[in-house]
Design a protein around this motif. Structure first.
Motif, PDB file in Angstrom:
ATOM      1  N   GLN A  11      23.240  -7.909   3.007  1.00  0.00           N
ATOM      2  CA  GLN A  11      23.047  -7.394   4.351  1.00  0.00           C
ATOM      3  C   GLN A  11      21.567  -7.369   4.686  1.00  0.00           C
ATOM      4  OE1 GLN A  11      25.296  -3.964   5.555  1.00  0.00           O
ATOM      5  NE2 GLN A  11      26.760  -4.204   3.899  1.00  0.00           N
ATOM      6  N   GLU A  12      21.272  -7.547   5.995  1.00  0.00           N
ATOM      7  CA  GLU A  12      19.884  -7.619   6.403  1.00  0.00           C
ATOM      8  C   GLU A  12      19.200  -6.272   6.281  1.00  0.00           C
ATOM      9  OE1 GLU A  12      19.828  -9.088  10.394  1.00  0.00           O
ATOM     10  OE2 GLU A  12      20.460  -7.208  11.271  1.00  0.00           O
ATOM     11  N   LEU A  13      17.917  -6.329   5.927  1.00  0.00           N
ATOM     12  CA  LEU A  13      17.069  -5.157   5.843  1.00  0.00           C
ATOM     13  C   LEU A  13      16.028  -5.220   6.959  1.00  0.00           C
ATOM     14  CD1 LEU A  13      16.464  -5.334   1.985  1.00  0.00           C
ATOM     15  CD2 LEU A  13      18.022  -3.783   3.161  1.00  0.00           C
ATOM     16  N   GLU A  14      15.227  -4.189   7.063  1.00  0.00           N
ATOM     17  CA  GLU A  14      14.150  -4.199   8.051  1.00  0.00           C
ATOM     18  C   GLU A  14      13.235  -5.393   7.771  1.00  0.00           C
ATOM     19  OE1 GLU A  14      12.268  -2.684  11.404  1.00  0.00           O
ATOM     20  OE2 GLU A  14      14.104  -1.949  10.432  1.00  0.00           O
ATOM     21  N   PRO A  15      12.989  -6.263   8.761  1.00  0.00           N
ATOM     22  CA  PRO A  15      12.182  -7.458   8.508  1.00  0.00           C
ATOM     23  C   PRO A  15      10.704  -7.130   8.376  1.00  0.00           C
ATOM     24  CG  PRO A  15      12.708  -7.303  10.830  1.00  0.00           C
ATOM     25  CD  PRO A  15      13.454  -6.186  10.152  1.00  0.00           C
ATOM     26  N   LEU A  16       9.951  -8.104   7.896  1.00  0.00           N
ATOM     27  CA  LEU A  16       8.507  -7.994   7.920  1.00  0.00           C
ATOM     28  C   LEU A  16       8.039  -7.949   9.366  1.00  0.00           C
ATOM     29  CD1 LEU A  16       7.474 -10.545   5.149  1.00  0.00           C
ATOM     30  CD2 LEU A  16       7.212  -8.071   5.043  1.00  0.00           C
ATOM     31  N   PRO A  17       6.997  -7.166   9.670  1.00  0.00           N
ATOM     32  CA  PRO A  17       6.521  -7.093  11.054  1.00  0.00           C
ATOM     33  C   PRO A  17       5.822  -8.385  11.481  1.00  0.00           C
ATOM     34  CG  PRO A  17       5.089  -5.815   9.606  1.00  0.00           C
ATOM     35  CD  PRO A  17       6.246  -6.279   8.769  1.00  0.00           C
ATOM     36  N   GLY A  44       0.826  -1.207   0.000  1.00  0.00           N
ATOM     37  CA  GLY A  44       0.000   0.000   0.000  1.00  0.00           C
ATOM     38  C   GLY A  44       0.856   1.251   0.000  1.00  0.00           C
ATOM     39  N   GLY A  45       0.199   2.386  -0.132  1.00  0.00           N
ATOM     40  CA  GLY A  45       0.911   3.657  -0.189  1.00  0.00           C
ATOM     41  C   GLY A  45       1.239   4.194   1.189  1.00  0.00           C
ATOM     42  N   VAL A  46       2.080   3.480   1.912  1.00  0.00           N
ATOM     43  CA  VAL A  46       2.496   3.888   3.259  1.00  0.00           C
ATOM     44  C   VAL A  46       4.012   3.983   3.292  1.00  0.00           C
ATOM     45  CG1 VAL A  46       0.466   2.915   4.417  1.00  0.00           C
ATOM     46  CG2 VAL A  46       2.486   1.476   4.037  1.00  0.00           C
ATOM     47  N   ASP A  47       4.532   4.785   4.228  1.00  0.00           N
ATOM     48  CA  ASP A  47       5.985   4.945   4.361  1.00  0.00           C
ATOM     49  C   ASP A  47       6.601   3.865   5.241  1.00  0.00           C
ATOM     50  OD1 ASP A  47       5.981   7.235   2.784  1.00  0.00           O
ATOM     51  OD2 ASP A  47       5.502   8.523   4.506  1.00  0.00           O
ATOM     52  N   LYS A  48       5.803   3.316   6.143  1.00  0.00           N
ATOM     53  CA  LYS A  48       6.273   2.240   7.019  1.00  0.00           C
ATOM     54  C   LYS A  48       5.091   1.323   7.311  1.00  0.00           C
ATOM     55  CE  LYS A  48       5.622   5.049  11.195  1.00  0.00           C
ATOM     56  NZ  LYS A  48       6.288   5.607  12.408  1.00  0.00           N
ATOM     57  N   PRO A  49       5.359   0.081   7.770  1.00  0.00           N
ATOM     58  CA  PRO A  49       4.259  -0.862   7.991  1.00  0.00           C
ATOM     59  C   PRO A  49       3.221  -0.316   8.975  1.00  0.00           C
ATOM     60  CG  PRO A  49       6.370  -2.000   8.042  1.00  0.00           C
ATOM     61  CD  PRO A  49       6.681  -0.536   8.009  1.00  0.00           C
ATOM     62  N   VAL A  86      -0.424  -3.342   6.324  1.00  0.00           N
ATOM     63  CA  VAL A  86      -0.204  -2.647   5.066  1.00  0.00           C
ATOM     64  C   VAL A  86       1.252  -2.197   5.072  1.00  0.00           C
ATOM     65  CG1 VAL A  86      -0.867  -0.714   3.593  1.00  0.00           C
ATOM     66  CG2 VAL A  86      -2.599  -1.895   4.968  1.00  0.00           C
ATOM     67  N   VAL A  87       1.998  -2.597   4.046  1.00  0.00           N
ATOM     68  CA  VAL A  87       3.437  -2.346   4.033  1.00  0.00           C
ATOM     69  C   VAL A  87       3.835  -1.631   2.752  1.00  0.00           C
ATOM     70  CG1 VAL A  87       3.922  -4.369   5.477  1.00  0.00           C
ATOM     71  CG2 VAL A  87       3.936  -4.597   2.983  1.00  0.00           C
ATOM     72  N   PRO A  88       4.931  -0.877   2.783  1.00  0.00           N
ATOM     73  CA  PRO A  88       5.458  -0.328   1.533  1.00  0.00           C
ATOM     74  C   PRO A  88       5.736  -1.472   0.551  1.00  0.00           C
ATOM     75  CG  PRO A  88       6.550   0.660   3.429  1.00  0.00           C
ATOM     76  CD  PRO A  88       5.735  -0.465   3.957  1.00  0.00           C
ATOM     77  N   PRO A  89       5.471  -1.288  -0.743  1.00  0.00           N
ATOM     78  CA  PRO A  89       5.630  -2.385  -1.708  1.00  0.00           C
ATOM     79  C   PRO A  89       7.001  -3.055  -1.653  1.00  0.00           C
ATOM     80  CG  PRO A  89       4.470  -0.554  -2.726  1.00  0.00           C
ATOM     81  CD  PRO A  89       4.903  -0.070  -1.368  1.00  0.00           C
ATOM     82  N   GLN A  90       8.072  -2.282  -1.362  1.00  0.00           N
ATOM     83  CA  GLN A  90       9.402  -2.879  -1.348  1.00  0.00           C
ATOM     84  C   GLN A  90       9.590  -3.887  -0.216  1.00  0.00           C
ATOM     85  OE1 GLN A  90       8.756   0.347  -0.849  1.00  0.00           O
ATOM     86  NE2 GLN A  90      10.032   1.260   0.755  1.00  0.00           N
ATOM     87  N   TYR A  91       8.707  -3.839   0.800  1.00  0.00           N
ATOM     88  CA  TYR A  91       8.811  -4.810   1.891  1.00  0.00           C
ATOM     89  C   TYR A  91       8.481  -6.222   1.436  1.00  0.00           C
ATOM     90  CZ  TYR A  91       9.726  -1.940   6.018  1.00  0.00           C
ATOM     91  OH  TYR A  91      10.326  -1.146   6.967  1.00  0.00           O
ATOM     92  N   LEU A  92       7.818  -6.369   0.291  1.00  0.00           N
ATOM     93  CA  LEU A  92       7.474  -7.681  -0.234  1.00  0.00           C
ATOM     94  C   LEU A  92       8.476  -8.132  -1.285  1.00  0.00           C
ATOM     95  CD1 LEU A  92       3.616  -7.226  -0.301  1.00  0.00           C
ATOM     96  CD2 LEU A  92       4.990  -8.526   1.332  1.00  0.00           C
TER      97      LEU A  92
END
Length: 353
Positions: A347-353, A277-282, A290-296
């Motif tokens: 390198q690790e990124l911010e994980p899925l919540p 979705g159109g959010v800046d953070k989960p 609802v997460v930023p598309p790049q989180y998927l």
């Protein structure tokens, strides 16, 4: 490269990253070695007398041995090492392995410290069995692994118990003299409850390090433990990701190969549903995020064939097929979790919540 002469009755603590070559054989964690590597943010004790050549690294001299006398534990069956973070569980695992294989015995190590894995990448319960000495259990290659999918155990405790039982069943099929379970450093609250559940489920004898957390034998904490903060721990995890993702190729898989989760415009998993979705953070909205598309994208995956771990991948998209960077194309099952990895830097990124 510089030469180091360790006199009798002294120990050199070598902090990595470092490459070490011994003039004869060096005694490290109870084993004898001609050469070895010390990874970043780890520390290996080399007992004198010894002459060695070192490339890079930092050396600290101490008088006497750094191995507590009560670490000379003659045991068999299944034991579980219990203690908080940075208490020496991996060091004691290595020492016990070395003193038992020196007597011609086979030893298996189950690494259940998923947030700071030594055997296999972070996020796994993995095991390795050997009849050879090793400078540290982190040099062992995983023979198989159960993917937890997170480096944070809160909310996935039952997966850790399942992973340890799964690994124990496979390890004991090799008829080892000793199985060592290296447990997580979460020793309070629900973490203590988890440790008790592991002991009950496996029938392991608990061996505490430092303080007695679970009733049972207690070994001393070593006097020179190298403390690590959050940044050092993150760098160690990234070191492991780079090690196991060092050679990848583009691969595709049918969506039916995705275990537990499914894609229907969002990612539906037992632990949560994630919708772009159109959010800046989960943002949590009811039962879904609802997460930023790049989180998927950039989701770390375990690849299995015939129910055995055969490789690793980083999933980039789920439709129309699963597209990923993978260490092998010979797999029939893809398991994902919350861990996300940059496929370029490893390198690790911010994980899925």
């Amino acid at each position: 490269m510089f030469t180091l002469d360790i006199p009798p009755g002294h120990t050199a603590l070598i902090r990595g990253p470092a490459s070490v070559e011994c003039g004869s054989l060096c005694r490290v964690f109870g084993g004898l070695f001609q050469r070895f590597e010390v990874p970043p943010h780890k520390q290996y004790p080399v007992e004198g007398p010894a002459v060695l050549k070192i490339e890079s690294g930092v050396v600290v001299f101490v008088k006497g041995t750094t191995i507590p006398q009560d670490w000379n534990i003659e045991t068999s069956g299944v034991i579980a090492l219990i203690g908080p973070t940075d208490v020496g569980k991996s060091s004691l695992s290595t020492y016990l392995l070395n003193i038992h294989v020196a007597k011609g015995r086979r030893v298996c190590v189950i690494d259940a410290d998923v947030g700071q894995s030594d055997i296999g990448p972070p996020g796994f319960v993995a095991y390795s069995c050997t009849s050879a000495s090793t400078p540290h259990i982190s040099t062992l290659e995983p023979q198989d692994g159960y993917y937890i999918g997170s480096t944070n155990l809160q909310g996935v405790e039952e997966l850790l118990v399942a992973g340890v039982i799964w690994s124990l069943r496979r390890a004991t099929a090799q008829y080892p003299h000793l199985v060592i379970i290296n447990t997580p450093g979460w020793t309070t609250g629900r973490g203590l409850q988890l440790l008790k559940a592991l002991i009950d489920a496996t029938g392991a004898t608990p061996v505490n390090i430092g303080d007695t957390i679970i009733p049972g034998p207690t070994a001393s904490k070593p006097p020179y433990v190298l403390p690590r903060g959050p940044q050092e721990r993150k760098e160690l995890r990234n070191y492991a990701y780079r090690r196991y993702l060092k050679a990848t190729t583009k691969a595709q898989a049918e969506s039916e190969r995705l275990a537990l989760c499914r894609w229907d415009g969002g990612l539906e998993c037992p632990w949560g549903r994630y919708v772009p979705g159109g959010v800046d953070k989960p943002e949590k909205r009811g039962r879904e995020y609802v997460v930023p598309p790049q989180y998927l994208r950039h989701i770390f995956a375990a690849l299995y064939k015939d129910k055995r771990l055969v490789g690793y991948g980083v999933v980039e998209k789920f439709e129309p097929k699963i597209a990923m960077y993978a260490t092998t194309i010979e797999f029939d099952e893809v398991r994902i979790g919350k861990i996300r990895i940059d496929p370029d830097t490893r390198q690790e990124l911010e994980p899925l919540p």
